[in-house]
Enzyme design. Sequence first.
Site, short mmCIF file in Angstrom:
data_model
loop_
_atom_site.label_atom_id
_atom_site.label_comp_id
_atom_site.label_asym_id
_atom_site.label_seq_id
_atom_site.Cartn_x
_atom_site.Cartn_y
_atom_site.Cartn_z
N SER A 1242 57.21 -29.68 -35.50
CA SER A 1242 56.92 -31.08 -35.72
C SER A 1242 56.64 -31.33 -37.20
O SER A 1242 57.46 -30.98 -38.05
CB SER A 1242 55.76 -31.52 -34.82
OG SER A 1242 55.60 -32.92 -34.87
N ASP A 1360 60.62 -32.88 -29.74
CA ASP A 1360 59.55 -32.20 -30.47
C ASP A 1360 59.33 -30.80 -29.89
O ASP A 1360 59.20 -30.62 -28.67
CB ASP A 1360 58.26 -33.02 -30.37
CG ASP A 1360 57.23 -32.58 -31.39
OD1 ASP A 1360 57.11 -31.37 -31.64
OD2 ASP A 1360 56.55 -33.45 -31.95
#
EC number: 3.1.1.5
Length: 1512
Positions: A1242, A1360
């Site tokens: 991320s 993600d």
Amino acid sequence: MAAPDAMTSLVKSSVALLSSAHESLPTSLAAMKTAETAPSSTFGILGRVILSILSVLPTLLFWVSYTLPTWLFTLFSMSLTFTMNFTTLMLVLVFVVSTISYFVRYRYLTMYARLPPEPQREEPQVEVFPESQEGDSKRGLSNYLDEFLSAIKVFGYLERPVFHELTRTMQTRRLAAGETILLEEEKGFCLVVDGLVQIFVKSNREESDSDEDDGELQGESGGGSAQAHRQGYQLLTEVKNGAPMSSLFSILSLFTEDVKLRHDEDSGPSSSTPMSPQHRPSMTRNSSFNMDDSRPETPIEAQEATIRRRRTSALASPTAGGRLSNVPPLSLDTDGFNDNFKHSKQRRSPSRSTKPKSAHPDIVARATVDTTIAIIPATAFRRLTRIYPKATAHIVQVILTRLQRVTLATSHAYLSLTNEVLRTEKLMNKYTTYDLPGFLRDAPLERLKEKFTKETERLGSDEGMKGIALHNPGAGRRRRTSVSIRSSTAAQARLAAARGTSIGSNVEAISRLTSPEQGMRNDRISAGDLLTNTQMSRGTGRSGRSSFSQPYQHDVRRDARTPLDASGFNPFASPSMRPNLHRQESIDEATVFRESVLGCMFKAIGLTSPENPVPRPAASVEQSPRLVSFDAKRQKAIFTSAFGFMDPYEASRDGDADSVASASNLSTLSASGNGNLLEEVVNDVEIVFFPKDAVLVEQGERNPGLYYVIDGFLDVSVAVEEDSSESNVLGTLPTGPAVTEDDLFGPPLQPTATNTSLRNGENSKKKRSRKSLFMTRPGGLAGYLGTVSSNRSFVDVTAKTDVYVGFLPRASIERIVERYPVVLLTMAKRLTTLLPRLIQHIDFALEWVQVNAGQVIYNQGEESDAIYIVLNGRLRAIKDAENGKVTVIGEYGQGDSVGELEVLTETARPGSLHAIRDTELAKFPKTLFNSLALEHPGITIKISKIIASRMRALVDDPLHEQSKERSNKATRTNVSSTVNLRTVAILPVTAGIPVVDFASRLMNALNQIGVPRGVVSLNQAAILNHLGRHAFNRMGKLKLSQYLADLEEKYGMVLYVADTPVKSPWTQTCISQADCILLVGLAESSPNIGEYERFLLTTKTTARKELVLLHAERYCPSGLTRKWLRNWPWINGSHHHMQMSFRATAEPVHQTGRRLGNAIKQRVQVIQAEIQKYTSKRVRQTPLYSADTPFKGDFHRLARRLCGKSVGLVLGGGGARGISQIGIIRALEEAGIPIDIVGGTSIGSFIGALYAWDADVVPMYGRAKKFSGRMGSMWRFALDLTYPSASYTTGHEFNRGIFKTFGNSQIEDFWLEFYCNTTNISKSRSEIHTSGYVWRYVRASMSLAGLLPPLCDNGSMLLDGGYIDNLTVAHMKSLGADVIFAIDVGSLDEDTPQAFGDSLSGFWATFNRWNPFSTHANPPTLSEIQSRLAYVSSIDALERAKNTPGCRYMRPPIDPYGTLDFAKFEEIYEVGYKYGKGFLAQLREQGVLPVTEETEKEKNLRRTMAPRRASI
């Protein structure tokens, strides 16, 4: 009228003239055209062009000056009126704006979507090139010879004369199926050429040696004859083609039959000393084959001798019929055999006291099938010892090394037979203890202690623990160079040999010096203070040094045995004593101590004094040793002692031996001439003081040298780990600190050592308790076995009290061993005498196996019959999957073991095992394990602990958990690929690459990083200097391979530098010997396949291959690395970008002609370069922000990668909270901690990519702040909103922000190795990305579900990566990172207990949220429930990451900040920086940091390699 007529006629005539002229004009023009064709046409065209321009010009001027102004005036004077309503106007305006927005939004601002496709690079498949194996049965003469040659490889390199001398009397025997022989009766080296032989050992034997007194070690080897037939036999091993039936002990016993165990001045010849020549007159031609043995013949021996004299090929059988029935597996209760065996025992019982110890006690061999064996008789070894003493010493050295590395090390570390192995250390004391003379025990010793006491008080206790050495004024006057010594003493040695001068006269001075009479003389000399007489000797050269032999020249002449000895030329005396025989100089006490200590050391290691000389043959025989009388019929040489031609101090005077067996060795060993040995070595002796509890030798390290105890006591002990549950005995899995394998093969090159120091504080320094074995008293010798054999110590040697020792460095011992083979033979004799019978049985069954590169050791699904231990080389275990793909189970380097689980559980092999390169193995058969387990249950317990620890490691290993259910290629194919690398080849891509400079810098970096046991770099020049010009021919290949194996065992890492042409033998050697191949190329050159790569592909090597790109500047253009990797699919390792200044091309040759043109061209190039300084983009060569530390260089990064000491940085996800990671990275930089591998999730992938791009903090800070400014703008977020079908935004503004940061850069172009992870929701798994466009996979790793749409990649939707693993410590560990700094910035889980009942009203939940007086916790919202479901698996992965060995978990206090608080950049950055400074300061207080300076402590462990010289 006349006038007009005249005018008319004139006109007519003119017209006629013009017409005629007009008619004649074409002919004239044609003539002119034919005369001047080219010029007329050129000028005609030019003229027409000019005329046309002149004709057009007025028209053009008129149009410009009049027509155009008129039109413009008319246009601007017109009035034009448009009339439309507001609706139409708005529609037109909307259309124009939409059109412009479309082109700007979807054409100009979406450049990132139109980049050329660059998919991720596919991981290369495992290369397998197995050699075809045809089984054990081979036919044909060539295969017969191959089996024989493979069997005698245990002797190491044999030169042709030595080989012929060893095999000239070899006999070949044929055994029928079921036939049995007693190896106890065989005097020679036996090997199986064709067939299969089973080896049995008595199983019910009482091991009485361990219970008896130490002096009873040479007791007899069996029970009475009445119990012989009741003894059961246990199958020990099976010997197949090409394997020896004799053990290493039997070979040593054959070489050392006539070597004395101890040399005492006042004792006569011991029982092991052979008779002198005058006492052996009965050695005639009628002597039988075994007449040299000191025992009478038995009927079996007489029968064997008779059969040998008749030259029959059948083996002598113990039965009358010559053939035995089949022997049952565990007993030999055959009547005929027992009767004969009983009869022979009864016949031999009277002579048992004189029978020498057999090398094969209680060993019986039985042929399973018709078998052909070969026997090299003992006489061949005795003759070899006489003719080629240095070759004999070389063979003994090889066998001792393999005995230590195969038998003793395996028994000690693998079978838990530590007591049996270490008994030898204790019992060796009785052979190596010699007291100093009495006159040195009182006043001189007290004065010595007083000086050391004063120096200790001055230095302090910390410095004193390293040892304080007495000042040695002769230390600077070391030996001359080898060239000068050889040239000056070669002729002198032969002259001395011709005159009969004894080299042993050097020890004569020592013996007189240590006598009581000489002690009285020393008292009269009154040496006084330690430096009373050193001033005179300091300023003089070697000739001016007061020699220990000078004051006693009268004694030398008086004690000379012959006038020739007294008056003859002695080449080994010091130069100063020869011209002046009556020079008297006093000797200081330090010199007396050194010379006395050296004399005692010489006696202890087997160098005798001439008072008890070894019997020598007649002088005539000595001058022609190759002409020894030999009886061909009886195959018996008529000589006396096996050492008759080799005086213990005779440095191989045999010219043939020097030229054939030792010429190449002499060319490389410095100072190996035949000078005065004592004069050379006495300056190397140090008198060292160690305080109590000081460590002299550590377990597992190479002995610094010999320690002779002058005063005090040394404690010899073995270290015992109190908590060994985490130890992994042979280091195949890097799960814990390997303890016993350090003793076995030294510290392994794997991430275990640093892991130990980087765990919690209480675990970083484990308490090691010592188990004391024995004490070394004054006069004893410590470090004898390890120093003489150049192997590692099994024990710790510490100072029990304050101890004063004499220290002789290992280098001096190696010189002595090389010149005087009797030192090695004496130690071999003592070993064969002292080692218990159990170790001999293990040695018999352990098989030394040598396999070639690519050879399959066993196949998948085969029956498991043995455990393999890697001595040197590298193995790879692979498994064939059902889909046809090959996966790597593991790789095994030096010290690793393979196959215990299958052998103990009796299951089939789970995969195939093949050799990556030429490998030496110790084969531990299952039959040996079963045999030992019955009598020694501790072995079973030890192996069970190994299996249990490995099972626990598999259960606790996060890598195993990760790869068990997921098919992550990056995690699976690189298992153990960089663990325990021992050899690295540096191969250029093409000619002209500075690999020598590259290797030099890499070696310096490796030395600074701290490789256990050091690093050595090899090139062709080094090999030729050591082995001579025949190093690469057929004769020298075995010698070269043995030399390289010794280097690999001696050093922690060996660098092979391919500095030769492509197809040279050295280049091929570099490739074949490498665990890892570094392909070095210039980044700016052509990425096409070079000539070295073509040659590499033809070798079919399966070693790990890595690409190194050298850059002149610290910058890599986008897409450059992909061009290289696209053409090189066989790069199965990683790639490295390194900055190195080099000259790409050679200096151009200046031409002599056209000097002006060259000068102009050169000037233009200079001007262009000056202009480019100001117009082109300047690339910095050094980082803008760099801490002052030498460990952050590119070569140090590569060195840590090769050593398994890489430092990894793992960054977790958490939105804007990830800005704090920038501050922590800055703190790491300021602390001097290098970062080698970066991984992120991320926002961590974004920050990590910025840092890995340039490995610099300043550009990372600027780019991250710019990106945060874009993300903090609410207008951009609002303009990107869309209908929430898949997400609330289109993702365009987010894509633009990331793309404007990274551009078209690719992950492969990053300066540091980088990866990021994503969640593949199409295939429900986590994915690791190490190649491709950076912005795409960073964007995918940051795609928060609901806020951003998934990113499509090859048909898969990526989100993600934090949903599955928010902190990828497990994958970082699989990449070989030793120390991992993991920064977690994720949000904390809300675990407040909930009690809202079985049903829930949304109205009540909303009211409760706004009710300040409510006592109920707020129920989670729908989005919170979805978020918690998404991060369920990530929580488990985070807990495993925290407990990963070597992981330093960091969580800054960033909980008050939200996920989208990018506007608070500076505030969050400062929070991370302050936390990082405090965290690293805490680690430094705990002694964990700095990581890269841990080797400084290790350097101090070798305290006596360079002892402190105190000017006392």
